[in-house]
Design a protein around this motif. Structure first.
Motif, PDB file in Angstrom:
ATOM      1  N   HIS A 170     -15.137  -3.648   2.100  1.00  0.00           N
ATOM      2  CA  HIS A 170     -13.768  -3.133   2.004  1.00  0.00           C
ATOM      3  C   HIS A 170     -13.773  -1.837   1.215  1.00  0.00           C
ATOM      4  CE1 HIS A 170      -9.419  -3.219   1.784  1.00  0.00           C
ATOM      5  NE2 HIS A 170      -9.462  -3.119   0.466  1.00  0.00           N
ATOM      6  N   ARG A 171     -12.970  -0.876   1.608  1.00  0.00           N
ATOM      7  CA  ARG A 171     -12.755   0.352   0.830  1.00  0.00           C
ATOM      8  C   ARG A 171     -11.379   0.240   0.177  1.00  0.00           C
ATOM      9  NH1 ARG A 171     -12.920   6.083   0.996  1.00  0.00           N
ATOM     10  NH2 ARG A 171     -15.186   6.005   1.158  1.00  0.00           N
ATOM     11  N   ALA A 172     -11.331   0.220  -1.141  1.00  0.00           N
ATOM     12  CA  ALA A 172     -10.066   0.174  -1.871  1.00  0.00           C
ATOM     13  C   ALA A 172      -9.514   1.596  -1.961  1.00  0.00           C
ATOM     14  CB  ALA A 172     -10.274  -0.415  -3.259  1.00  0.00           C
ATOM     15  N   GLU A 173      -8.386   1.824  -1.314  1.00  0.00           N
ATOM     16  CA  GLU A 173      -7.791   3.158  -1.311  1.00  0.00           C
ATOM     17  C   GLU A 173      -6.917   3.387  -2.536  1.00  0.00           C
ATOM     18  OE1 GLU A 173      -8.638   5.342   0.783  1.00  0.00           O
ATOM     19  OE2 GLU A 173      -9.523   4.216   2.437  1.00  0.00           O
ATOM     20  N   THR A 174      -6.476   2.302  -3.164  1.00  0.00           N
ATOM     21  CA  THR A 174      -5.625   2.399  -4.346  1.00  0.00           C
ATOM     22  C   THR A 174      -6.139   1.428  -5.407  1.00  0.00           C
ATOM     23  OG1 THR A 174      -4.096   0.650  -3.651  1.00  0.00           O
ATOM     24  CG2 THR A 174      -3.623   2.893  -2.878  1.00  0.00           C
ATOM     25  N   LEU A 175      -5.671   1.612  -6.634  1.00  0.00           N
ATOM     26  CA  LEU A 175      -6.035   0.698  -7.712  1.00  0.00           C
ATOM     27  C   LEU A 175      -5.458  -0.689  -7.460  1.00  0.00           C
ATOM     28  CD1 LEU A 175      -5.390   3.187 -10.632  1.00  0.00           C
ATOM     29  CD2 LEU A 175      -7.635   2.390  -9.843  1.00  0.00           C
ATOM     30  N   GLU A 176      -4.254  -0.740  -6.910  1.00  0.00           N
ATOM     31  CA  GLU A 176      -3.623  -2.027  -6.597  1.00  0.00           C
ATOM     32  C   GLU A 176      -4.419  -2.767  -5.532  1.00  0.00           C
ATOM     33  OE1 GLU A 176      -2.091   0.926  -6.679  1.00  0.00           O
ATOM     34  OE2 GLU A 176      -0.973   0.651  -8.574  1.00  0.00           O
ATOM     35  N   ASP A 177      -4.953  -2.029  -4.584  1.00  0.00           N
ATOM     36  CA  ASP A 177      -5.784  -2.606  -3.529  1.00  0.00           C
ATOM     37  C   ASP A 177      -7.029  -3.258  -4.143  1.00  0.00           C
ATOM     38  OD1 ASP A 177      -6.978  -3.227  -1.117  1.00  0.00           O
ATOM     39  OD2 ASP A 177      -7.351  -1.154  -0.529  1.00  0.00           O
ATOM     40  N   LEU A 178      -7.664  -2.574  -5.091  1.00  0.00           N
ATOM     41  CA  LEU A 178      -8.834  -3.129  -5.763  1.00  0.00           C
ATOM     42  C   LEU A 178      -8.478  -4.400  -6.512  1.00  0.00           C
ATOM     43  CD1 LEU A 178     -11.785  -2.949  -6.708  1.00  0.00           C
ATOM     44  CD2 LEU A 178     -11.013  -1.442  -8.560  1.00  0.00           C
ATOM     45  N   THR A 179      -7.371  -4.382  -7.234  1.00  0.00           N
ATOM     46  CA  THR A 179      -6.934  -5.562  -7.988  1.00  0.00           C
ATOM     47  C   THR A 179      -6.730  -6.760  -7.066  1.00  0.00           C
ATOM     48  OG1 THR A 179      -5.901  -4.277  -9.754  1.00  0.00           O
ATOM     49  CG2 THR A 179      -5.069  -6.504  -9.412  1.00  0.00           C
ATOM     50  N   GLU A 180      -6.017  -6.537  -5.973  1.00  0.00           N
ATOM     51  CA  GLU A 180      -5.725  -7.644  -5.056  1.00  0.00           C
ATOM     52  C   GLU A 180      -6.997  -8.174  -4.400  1.00  0.00           C
ATOM     53  OE1 GLU A 180      -2.841  -9.285  -4.793  1.00  0.00           O
ATOM     54  OE2 GLU A 180      -2.313  -7.962  -6.458  1.00  0.00           O
ATOM     55  N   TYR A 181      -7.927  -7.292  -4.091  1.00  0.00           N
ATOM     56  CA  TYR A 181      -9.188  -7.734  -3.488  1.00  0.00           C
ATOM     57  C   TYR A 181      -9.969  -8.615  -4.460  1.00  0.00           C
ATOM     58  CZ  TYR A 181     -13.397  -7.544  -0.627  1.00  0.00           C
ATOM     59  OH  TYR A 181     -14.481  -7.894   0.155  1.00  0.00           O
ATOM     60  N   LEU A 182      -9.978  -8.236  -5.724  1.00  0.00           N
ATOM     61  CA  LEU A 182     -10.710  -9.025  -6.719  1.00  0.00           C
ATOM     62  C   LEU A 182     -10.060 -10.379  -6.953  1.00  0.00           C
ATOM     63  CD1 LEU A 182     -11.578  -6.169  -9.198  1.00  0.00           C
ATOM     64  CD2 LEU A 182     -13.213  -7.553  -7.933  1.00  0.00           C
ATOM     65  N   LYS A 183      -8.759 -10.451  -6.845  1.00  0.00           N
ATOM     66  CA  LYS A 183      -8.077 -11.735  -7.045  1.00  0.00           C
ATOM     67  C   LYS A 183      -8.513 -12.785  -6.029  1.00  0.00           C
ATOM     68  CE  LYS A 183      -3.861 -10.132  -9.335  1.00  0.00           C
ATOM     69  NZ  LYS A 183      -2.395  -9.974  -9.221  1.00  0.00           N
ATOM     70  N   LYS A 184      -9.001 -12.335  -4.868  1.00  0.00           N
ATOM     71  CA  LYS A 184      -9.450 -13.264  -3.829  1.00  0.00           C
ATOM     72  C   LYS A 184     -10.889 -13.725  -4.034  1.00  0.00           C
ATOM     73  CE  LYS A 184      -6.435 -10.902  -0.543  1.00  0.00           C
ATOM     74  NZ  LYS A 184      -6.392  -9.994   0.631  1.00  0.00           N
ATOM     75  N   GLY A 185     -11.582 -13.152  -5.023  1.00  0.00           N
ATOM     76  CA  GLY A 185     -12.991 -13.457  -5.251  1.00  0.00           C
ATOM     77  C   GLY A 185     -13.312 -14.922  -5.468  1.00  0.00           C
TER      78      GLY A 185
END
Length: 199
Positions: A170-185
């Motif tokens: 996944h490419r996180a385009e925003t900081l919020e995108d990165l946060t949400e992706y990590l929450k699914k870890g």
């Protein structure tokens, strides 16, 4: 435990005032990236493997609520972080594992991504791409070595390499995108790699 309660009780969090991060993009500061990672991991029991030169302020910006949660090479050996994260997850399958990497260090041990995919080891690899070989850049400054093109490493395509090995990418385009992706870890069933652009 609520995130705010966990934050206040964390014995590993700095008590010094922390400057507000510059959150403008699309290339983000290390401080902003760390804050986004913290928002995505502070509610779980994440253990971190680290090989990212820009993370010197990590202790100020990550919520680490228990011992044995932050692992890095004491001697600064290159290529340690990626395989260490895999071993950490195999040794502690009950804990989410996040591996923080620059875009240079993975190339010393990139085949570890195949191992993670082959054995379905659910590590989340965060690659902060700044297209620099910052470790060598800092060493060059200390040793008064002239800077040159050898310190610039554009177009390495780590997400493409990871995809070729079988990882979810996944490419996180925003900081919020990165946060949400990590929450699914914590719910991941295999290895994942997320890239974010760094200044």
């Amino acid at each position: 435990m609520a995130a705010s309660q966990k934050l206040s009780q964390s014995p590993f969090r700095s008590t010094r005032p922390i400057a507000e991060a510059d959150t403008s993009g699309p290339h983000f500061t290390a401080e902003a990236i760390l804050d986004a990672i913290d928002r995505g991991t502070r509610d779980d029991d994440t253990a971190f493997s680290l090989e990212w030169t820009s993370a010197e302020m990590l202790r100020d910006r990550l919520t680490i609520a228990r011992a044995r949660s932050l692992f890095y090479s004491a001697a600064g050996g290159l290529g340690w972080g990626l395989p260490a994260a895999i071993g950490l997850k195999l040794g502690r399958p009950d804990r989410p594992v996040v591996c923080l990497l620059g875009d240079g260090s993975p190339h010393y041990s990139v085949a570890g991504l195949w191992t993670a995919a082959r054995h379905e080891v659910p590590v989340t690899f965060v690659v902060c791409t700044n297209t620099k070989y910052r470790t060598l850049e800092e060493s060059a400054e200390e040793l008064h070595v002239p800077k040159g093109e050898y310190l610039h490493i554009p177009d390495l395509g780590i997400p493409d390499i990871a995809r070729g090995y079988g990882l979810e990418v996944h490419r996180a385009e925003t900081l919020e995108d990165l946060t949400e992706y990590l929450k699914k870890g914590p719910d991941a069933t295999g290895p994942r790699l997320v890239e974010i652009l760094q200044r």
